[in-house]
Design a protein around this motif. Structure first.
Motif, PDB file in Angstrom:
ATOM      1  N   GLY A 151     -62.964 -24.555  -0.718  1.00 46.55           N
ATOM      2  CA  GLY A 151     -63.291 -23.737  -1.885  1.00 46.55           C
ATOM      3  C   GLY A 151     -62.075 -22.940  -2.345  1.00 46.55           C
ATOM      4  O   GLY A 151     -61.286 -22.492  -1.524  1.00 46.55           O
ATOM      5  N   TYR A 152     -61.934 -22.771  -3.679  1.00 43.99           N
ATOM      6  CA  TYR A 152     -60.748 -22.046  -4.163  1.00 43.99           C
ATOM      7  C   TYR A 152     -61.054 -21.182  -5.373  1.00 43.99           C
ATOM      8  O   TYR A 152     -61.954 -21.452  -6.159  1.00 43.99           O
ATOM      9  N   ARG A 153     -60.251 -20.137  -5.471  1.00 46.06           N
ATOM     10  CA  ARG A 153     -60.290 -19.218  -6.601  1.00 46.06           C
ATOM     11  C   ARG A 153     -59.112 -19.521  -7.508  1.00 46.06           C
ATOM     12  O   ARG A 153     -58.004 -19.758  -7.013  1.00 46.06           O
ATOM     13  N   LEU A 154     -59.336 -19.482  -8.796  1.00 41.01           N
ATOM     14  CA  LEU A 154     -58.249 -19.641  -9.761  1.00 41.01           C
ATOM     15  C   LEU A 154     -57.761 -18.252 -10.146  1.00 41.01           C
ATOM     16  O   LEU A 154     -58.558 -17.386 -10.518  1.00 41.01           O
ATOM     17  N   VAL A 155     -56.461 -18.048  -9.996  1.00 44.15           N
ATOM     18  CA  VAL A 155     -55.863 -16.735 -10.218  1.00 44.15           C
ATOM     19  C   VAL A 155     -54.808 -16.837 -11.313  1.00 44.15           C
ATOM     20  O   VAL A 155     -53.808 -17.541 -11.154  1.00 44.15           O
ATOM     21  N   LEU A 156     -55.048 -16.162 -12.415  1.00 49.36           N
ATOM     22  CA  LEU A 156     -54.049 -16.137 -13.486  1.00 49.36           C
ATOM     23  C   LEU A 156     -52.983 -15.107 -13.133  1.00 49.36           C
ATOM     24  O   LEU A 156     -53.312 -13.975 -12.774  1.00 49.36           O
ATOM     25  N   THR A 157     -51.722 -15.493 -13.237  1.00 46.50           N
ATOM     26  CA  THR A 157     -50.616 -14.594 -12.918  1.00 46.50           C
ATOM     27  C   THR A 157     -49.908 -14.135 -14.207  1.00 46.50           C
ATOM     28  O   THR A 157     -50.115 -14.724 -15.272  1.00 46.50           O
ATOM     29  N   THR A 191     -54.441 -11.437 -13.032  1.00 46.05           N
ATOM     30  CA  THR A 191     -53.595 -10.502 -12.285  1.00 46.05           C
ATOM     31  C   THR A 191     -52.226 -10.307 -12.926  1.00 46.05           C
ATOM     32  O   THR A 191     -51.750 -11.160 -13.676  1.00 46.05           O
ATOM     33  N   SER A 192     -51.631  -9.180 -12.596  1.00 44.40           N
ATOM     34  CA  SER A 192     -50.214  -8.953 -12.859  1.00 44.40           C
ATOM     35  C   SER A 192     -49.619  -8.268 -11.639  1.00 44.40           C
ATOM     36  O   SER A 192     -50.021  -7.152 -11.302  1.00 44.40           O
ATOM     37  N   SER A 193     -48.704  -8.953 -10.988  1.00 47.04           N
ATOM     38  CA  SER A 193     -48.038  -8.358  -9.827  1.00 47.04           C
ATOM     39  C   SER A 193     -47.138  -7.222 -10.269  1.00 47.04           C
ATOM     40  O   SER A 193     -46.933  -6.250  -9.549  1.00 47.04           O
ATOM     41  N   GLU A 194     -46.629  -7.357 -11.465  1.00 45.03           N
ATOM     42  CA  GLU A 194     -45.723  -6.361 -12.044  1.00 45.03           C
ATOM     43  C   GLU A 194     -46.466  -5.045 -12.319  1.00 45.03           C
ATOM     44  O   GLU A 194     -45.985  -3.979 -11.959  1.00 45.03           O
ATOM     45  N   LYS A 195     -47.657  -5.143 -12.913  1.00 43.88           N
ATOM     46  CA  LYS A 195     -48.406  -3.941 -13.315  1.00 43.88           C
ATOM     47  C   LYS A 195     -49.537  -3.581 -12.352  1.00 43.88           C
ATOM     48  O   LYS A 195     -50.213  -2.564 -12.539  1.00 43.88           O
ATOM     49  N   GLY A 196     -49.791  -4.443 -11.378  1.00 41.74           N
ATOM     50  CA  GLY A 196     -50.856  -4.149 -10.414  1.00 41.74           C
ATOM     51  C   GLY A 196     -52.249  -4.536 -10.877  1.00 41.74           C
ATOM     52  O   GLY A 196     -53.239  -4.309 -10.173  1.00 41.74           O
ATOM     53  N   LEU A 197     -52.349  -5.155 -12.028  1.00 45.82           N
ATOM     54  CA  LEU A 197     -53.662  -5.556 -12.563  1.00 45.82           C
ATOM     55  C   LEU A 197     -54.365  -6.567 -11.654  1.00 45.82           C
ATOM     56  O   LEU A 197     -53.765  -7.579 -11.268  1.00 45.82           O
TER      57      LEU A 197
END
Ligand SMILES: Nc1nc2c(ncn2[C@@H]2O[C@H](COP(=O)(O)OP(=O)(O)O)[C@@H](O)[C@H]2O)c(=O)[nH]1
Ligand SMILES: [Mg+2]
Length: 212
Positions: A151-157, A191-197
């Motif tokens: 099973g997997y989650r799709l994560v928008l970066t 998500t945004s790794s830059e902004k923490g979203l």
């Protein structure tokens, strides 16, 4: 709701604590003992995988952000918690245009064998660049996971790189894509790794997945 808050707080504490690089496995025989729940991270080279691992763990460079994309054909294992509660597995990036056929084949063998045979693998996260949406190489990765029944989650970066309206559109198209795949979760993480979203929510999801 109270339970959700509880899990989020547990996840926050867990990831703020011990996170340590364990080992690199260039072949299956180098895998660590299957005694701990694992969550694997997949995505095209340059999708922001190392940055997401760093954001989740709140470290600057637990995973190296890429200089030469698409070169490492290794599974990298990170331990989280003291005592260890789960492992994050950084899978080699894919879709690197200039990769020789041999490298692509080696990648496929390593990743497929790992996905198929790993009893402690609880979930995968497939990272998708918000600006590009799901590409054919991502569909291939998703099909490998469908076939392995992981099973997997799709994560928008990199959600900070596009407008809110564009993000809504890419979430919708990614949801439509998820519906075509048997092992994909219906919910999309932006998500945004830059902004923490979306990072705290993803931490909680990873912890929950590790407990299944
Ligand atoms: N603006 C923005 N840039 C990001 C984000 N995540 C990663 N990047 C950039 O994307 C590039 C590739 O990131 P990296 O984490 O090395 O990708 P990887 O190859 O998938 O491990 C780097 O230049 C990062 O700084 C993000 O959330 N926002
Ligand atoms: Mg990387």
């Amino acid at each position: 709701m109270e339970q959700d808050d509880d899990l989020a707080e547990q996840a926050r504490r867990l990831f703020a604590g011990r996170v340590e690089f364990l080992k690199s496995a260039p072949a299956l025989k180098f895998l660590p003992d299957p005694d701990t729940a694992e969550i694997a991270f997949a995505g095209r080279s340059n999708v922001g995988k190392s940055s997401l691992l760093n954001a989740l763990t709140g470290r600057k460079a637990i995973a190296r952000t890429s200089v030469t994309p698409g070169r490492t054909q290794e599974l990298n294992f990170f331990e989280v918690g003291d005592p260890t509660r789960l492992r994050l597995v950084d899978m080699p990036g894919y879709g690197f245009a200039k990769a020789p056929v041999k490298v692509v084949e080696q990648w496929k063998r390593l990743v497929r064998d790992y996905l198929r045979g790993r009893v402690v693998l609880k979930r995968a996260l497939v990272l998708i660049d918000s600006r590009h949406g799901v590409k054919d190489v991502d569909r291939e990765m998703m099909s490998m996971l469908d076939e392995a029944a992981v099973g997997y989650r799709l994560v928008l970066t990199k959600a900070d790189k596009i407008k809110a309206s564009e993000l809504d559109a890419v979430i919708a198209s990614t949801q439509a894509e998820a519906r075509k795949h048997t092992a994909a979760f219906p919910a999309i993480h932006a998500t945004s790794s830059e902004k923490g979203l979306g990072i705290a929510e993803l931490r909680a999801a990873v912890l929950a997945d590790s407990l299944t």
